[in-house]
Write a protein that holds these residues in place. Structure first.
Motif, PDB file in Angstrom:
ATOM      1  N   GLN A 529       0.866  -1.181   0.000  1.00 59.14           N
ATOM      2  CA  GLN A 529       0.000   0.000   0.000  1.00 59.14           C
ATOM      3  C   GLN A 529       0.904   1.233   0.000  1.00 59.14           C
ATOM      4  OE1 GLN A 529      -3.468  -0.066   2.668  1.00 59.14           O
ATOM      5  NE2 GLN A 529      -2.844   1.964   3.374  1.00 59.14           N
ATOM      6  N   VAL A 530       0.770   2.046  -1.047  1.00 61.59           N
ATOM      7  CA  VAL A 530       1.680   3.174  -1.248  1.00 61.59           C
ATOM      8  C   VAL A 530       1.076   4.458  -0.691  1.00 61.59           C
ATOM      9  CG1 VAL A 530       2.853   4.559  -3.011  1.00 61.59           C
ATOM     10  CG2 VAL A 530       2.708   2.087  -3.265  1.00 61.59           C
ATOM     11  N   LYS A 531       1.921   5.319  -0.156  1.00 65.74           N
ATOM     12  CA  LYS A 531       1.473   6.590   0.401  1.00 65.74           C
ATOM     13  C   LYS A 531       0.836   7.464  -0.678  1.00 65.74           C
ATOM     14  CE  LYS A 531       5.166   6.552   3.859  1.00 65.74           C
ATOM     15  NZ  LYS A 531       6.422   7.175   4.316  1.00 65.74           N
ATOM     16  N   GLN A 532      -0.097   8.287  -0.246  1.00 65.52           N
ATOM     17  CA  GLN A 532      -0.800   9.164  -1.175  1.00 65.52           C
ATOM     18  C   GLN A 532       0.178  10.090  -1.909  1.00 65.52           C
ATOM     19  OE1 GLN A 532      -3.876  11.294   0.884  1.00 65.52           O
ATOM     20  NE2 GLN A 532      -4.984   9.451   1.489  1.00 65.52           N
ATOM     21  N   GLY A 533      -0.014  10.179  -3.219  1.00 62.80           N
ATOM     22  CA  GLY A 533       0.768  11.110  -4.027  1.00 62.80           C
ATOM     23  C   GLY A 533       2.217  10.733  -4.223  1.00 62.80           C
ATOM     24  N   TYR A 534       2.545   9.463  -4.011  1.00 59.23           N
ATOM     25  CA  TYR A 534       3.938   9.033  -4.150  1.00 59.23           C
ATOM     26  C   TYR A 534       4.053   8.121  -5.371  1.00 59.23           C
ATOM     27  CZ  TYR A 534       8.644   8.323  -2.248  1.00 59.23           C
ATOM     28  OH  TYR A 534       9.991   8.337  -2.035  1.00 59.23           O
ATOM     29  N   PRO A 535       4.557   8.611  -6.491  1.00 60.11           N
ATOM     30  CA  PRO A 535       4.668   7.773  -7.696  1.00 60.11           C
ATOM     31  C   PRO A 535       5.742   6.704  -7.510  1.00 60.11           C
ATOM     32  CG  PRO A 535       5.757   9.873  -8.046  1.00 60.11           C
ATOM     33  CD  PRO A 535       5.090   9.977  -6.701  1.00 60.11           C
ATOM     34  N   ILE A 536       5.454   5.529  -8.000  1.00 57.53           N
ATOM     35  CA  ILE A 536       6.407   4.443  -7.834  1.00 57.53           C
ATOM     36  C   ILE A 536       6.270   3.457  -8.993  1.00 57.53           C
ATOM     37  CG2 ILE A 536       4.878   2.954  -6.482  1.00 57.53           C
ATOM     38  CD1 ILE A 536       8.605   3.538  -5.769  1.00 57.53           C
ATOM     39  N   GLU A 537       7.381   2.896  -9.417  1.00 58.70           N
ATOM     40  CA  GLU A 537       7.390   1.892 -10.481  1.00 58.70           C
ATOM     41  C   GLU A 537       7.622   0.514  -9.862  1.00 58.70           C
ATOM     42  OE1 GLU A 537       6.802   2.330 -13.652  1.00 58.70           O
ATOM     43  OE2 GLU A 537       6.625   4.529 -13.549  1.00 58.70           O
ATOM     44  N   ILE A 538       6.946  -0.485 -10.418  1.00 60.29           N
ATOM     45  CA  ILE A 538       7.109  -1.848  -9.920  1.00 60.29           C
ATOM     46  C   ILE A 538       8.565  -2.283 -10.009  1.00 60.29           C
ATOM     47  CG2 ILE A 538       6.523  -4.271 -10.309  1.00 60.29           C
ATOM     48  CD1 ILE A 538       4.266  -2.751  -9.072  1.00 60.29           C
ATOM     49  N   SER A 539       9.224  -1.892 -11.099  1.00 57.93           N
ATOM     50  CA  SER A 539      10.626  -2.288 -11.283  1.00 57.93           C
ATOM     51  C   SER A 539      11.502  -1.775 -10.142  1.00 57.93           C
ATOM     52  CB  SER A 539      11.148  -1.761 -12.625  1.00 57.93           C
ATOM     53  OG  SER A 539      11.014  -0.345 -12.697  1.00 57.93           O
ATOM     54  N   GLU A 540      11.185  -0.565  -9.675  1.00 57.61           N
ATOM     55  CA  GLU A 540      11.952  -0.003  -8.562  1.00 57.61           C
ATOM     56  C   GLU A 540      11.741  -0.814  -7.289  1.00 57.61           C
ATOM     57  OE1 GLU A 540      11.932   3.951  -5.684  1.00 57.61           O
ATOM     58  OE2 GLU A 540      11.101   4.109  -7.715  1.00 57.61           O
TER      59      GLU A 540
END
Length: 644
Positions: A529-540
């Protein structure tokens, strides 16, 4: 009273005080009655419907609380209930829920049922408990409890009485008249099968004596007070039978662990549901027995409308000293600023029901300056079994030291025979015994494998958890047998993966489960579950997992980013839902190579005998069914294939 700082302090308390001497009452009603007499004019409950209405809360004094509980007990007695009968409630968090819970315990057994369950599950639970009375909400707009109950009444021969509660008395201002009119209008929807009777709760208890019980009842150490479900939102939960002694002993032990913080001068915020043991004990029996004020934050608790945006203002307004939450609550609160709010009254927060990710723990404490006290408990052990000492060393990730008058240890065993206690930091099965440990599940066959016996003949309860105890006496959960991911015979603890992934700055929560694998049985995957407004890539995230997870076999094969992890009614991450998703994806992937996906319908369900079961309905294509069955037979989950 001694401030508990170490395990030795717990032992000192036990040496100084016999548990019998600390429990002057043999039932919960008398414990609340004594406190209410001493604190008659003090607020016992402050209740508000919505998070932005906290300044207009309804305040209920201890005198009124005792009167309502007494009236409720006398009402149930007037229905002919005796100690072997069961009153079940399906209710949100209301003052009336407390009246029913504690008034009911004075007369008979009270069964707390999760109102979020589906009608079929509710019916099965009520049937199992042989409930004679069901208490729920009267028909009203936007609340589906009455329709749920009404739809199953014909299939519940044991239920003779149905009691409805109104919400409109708690509506403020001009809207109250509208709410009352609407609720009265909905009374036409009340339809009760022949042989059953309906009662309006508030109308009936007003007819009953509130100054004293109109009956006499004898209590013993074995007298059953309550029935609570052991959790779960799929399948039929086990029903735990607890005694008055269990509940009183646990309340006393928790108070001994935090005597300076839990007293009549404090306010305790109630956000967990009252059908859950934490809500009933920590924000019920415990504060009521010592004269503290319970701030009931909306009928839905932490799920209530506008609660989180107003949370810190509520803490300031009521000078809240503590509250209990689960990891998802603390994660959510990180999104709301307390800037400009005086939260100095908040001495500590309690966290249980699920392990707290270390990074969430640290971020909350660093941001708010408020200490989180991690603990551990079981419905079967009333509520609390261990806790980090409030005045002692906080070991992040530990569930703390055992509470006074309850024994707890890690053991090696063979079947139901305990071979030995584990040495320091050796992982073993966690077992408990003491006056707070329940008398067993309602259905006898569910008690198989529950009890263990040591060399001295003492009986212990198997918690089902794996743990270790360090040289300071602190316990550390290392996994749950049924949650272990078994990869080719190698046990992988989900907690290790989850703790590592939560070190990533974008991740609030993580849940690791097993993905079916043809060769290894299962391999780990992780939902984050990712924090609001935090873009993230699966690869990362995959690269991060590869770097931070120390055990190669534990590195997730897949990582899924979700906006919200599935949770139970108390906010604990519900891993079976994730396991079901993985099984469903596996079935579809295998079947799609044989059968067109539009001819396939997959439903993964909790089967009482087989656990997670994949029910597969195939349209036509009969020659392919044998091939599908053969391919799926290589996996560890059970399947049921039908042609439609």
């Amino acid at each position: 009273m001694l401030e508990v700082k170490t395990q030795d302090d717990v032992k000192h308390i036990e040496a100084s005080n016999a548990v019998q001497g600390l429990m002057p009452f043999d039932n919960t009603y008398d414990a609340i009655k004594a406190s209410a007499k001493e604190n008659a004019d003090k607020a016992a409950i402050s209740f508000f419907l919505k998070g932005d209405e906290f300044q207009k809360a309804h305040h209920i004094s201890y005198q009124t609380l005792l009167e309502r509980i007494t009236q409720t007990a006398n009402f149930f007695h007037s229905l002919g209930l005796t100690e072997n009968d069961v009153v079940a409630f399906l209710l949100p968090n209301l003052p009336e829920t407390h009246y029913v819970l504690w008034g009911g315990e004075a007369v008979c057994k009270v069964f707390a049922v999760n109102p979020l369950l589906e009608p079929e599950q509710i019916k099965d639970l009520l049937s199992s408990a042989n409930a004679k009375v069901v208490v729920t909400m009267n028909p009203m707009t936007k609340i589906d409890l009455w329709p749920k109950v009404q739809s199953i009444l014909n299939e519940l021969p044991s239920v003779k009485h149905v009691v409805g509660i109104d919400i409109y008395p708690y509506v403020k201002g001009p809207a109250k008249l509208v709410a009352k009119a609407m609720q009265l209008l909905h009374r036409k929807d009340i339809s009760i099968p022949h042989g059953k009777a309906y009662y309006n709760f508030s109308e009936e208890i007003q007819k009953c004596e509130g100054q004293a019980l109109q009956f006499y009842r004898r209590f013993s150490d074995d007298t059953i007070s309550s029935l609570f479900c052991t959790g779960g939102t799929t399948g039929l939960p086990k029903i735990a039978q607890r005694t008055h002694r269990n509940e009183l002993a646990n309340a006393v032990s928790v108070r001994l662990m935090a005597s300076t913080a839990l007293n009549k001068d404090k306010s305790i915020l109630a956000g967990l549901p009252l059908f859950h043991v934490n809500g009933a004990l920590i924000t019920g029996l415990l504060p009521f027995s010592i004269g503290a004020t319970v701030v009931m934050a909306t009928p839905q608790g932490f799920r209530g409308e506008n609660l989180f945006p107003n949370f810190w203002s509520i803490i300031e307004h009521f000078k809240v000293g503590t509250f209990s939450g689960v990891p998802t609550v603390y994660s959510a609160l990180m999104n709301f600023s307390f800037e400009g709010k005086d939260i100095s009254s908040l001495e500590f927060c309690l966290c249980g029901a699920a392990p707290m990710p270390v990074e969430t723990f640290k971020a909350f404490e660093q941001t708010t300056g408020v200490k989180i006290i991690e603990g551990y408990g079981l419905t079967e052990a009333t509520c609390v079994s261990s806790v980090n000492p409030i005045h002692g060393k906080q070991k992040v990730g530990s569930i703390g030291v055992r509470i006074p008058h309850q024994q707890m240890m890690c053991v090696k065993h063979e079947g139901d025979r305990i071979l030995r206690q584990c040495s320091v930091n050796e992982i073993g099965t966690l077992v408990v015994r003491g006056p707070n440990v329940f008398s067993g599940y309602l259905l006898d066959h569910q008690n198989e494998g529950l009890w263990m016996t040591d060399e001295q003949g003492q009986v212990w309860m198997n918690t089902g958890d794996l743990a270790r105890q360090d040289d300071d006496g602190y316990f550390w959960l290392t996994g749950r047998k049924k949650e272990l991911i078994v990869r080719g015979g190698h046990n992988i603890e989900p907690k290790m993966i989850e703790e590592a992934m939560c070190k990533h700055p974008a991740i609030n929560l993580a849940a690791a489960v097993g993905k079916p694998d043809l060769h290894a049985g299962e391999v780990p995957v992780c939902y984050v579950q990712v924090k609001q407004g935090y873009p993230i890539e699966i690869s990362e995230l995959i690269e991060f997992a590869d770097r931070v997870i120390p055990e190669r076999a534990a590195i997730p094969k897949d990582i899924h980013v979700v906006s919200d992890l599935p949770v139970t009614a108390v906010g604990k991450v519900f891993k079976p839902a994730l396991e079901m998703q993985e099984i469903e994806k596996c079935v579809i992937e295998v079947a799609s190579k044989i059968i067109p996906t539009h001819e396939l319908k997959v439903e993964v369900r909790q089967d009482p005998l087989h656990g997670l079961l994949a029910h597969i309905a195939v349209t036509g294509n009969l020659p392919s069914l044998d091939e599908l069955s053969k391919r799926l037979g290589g996996y560890t989950f059970k399947t049921e294939i039908v042609s439609v």
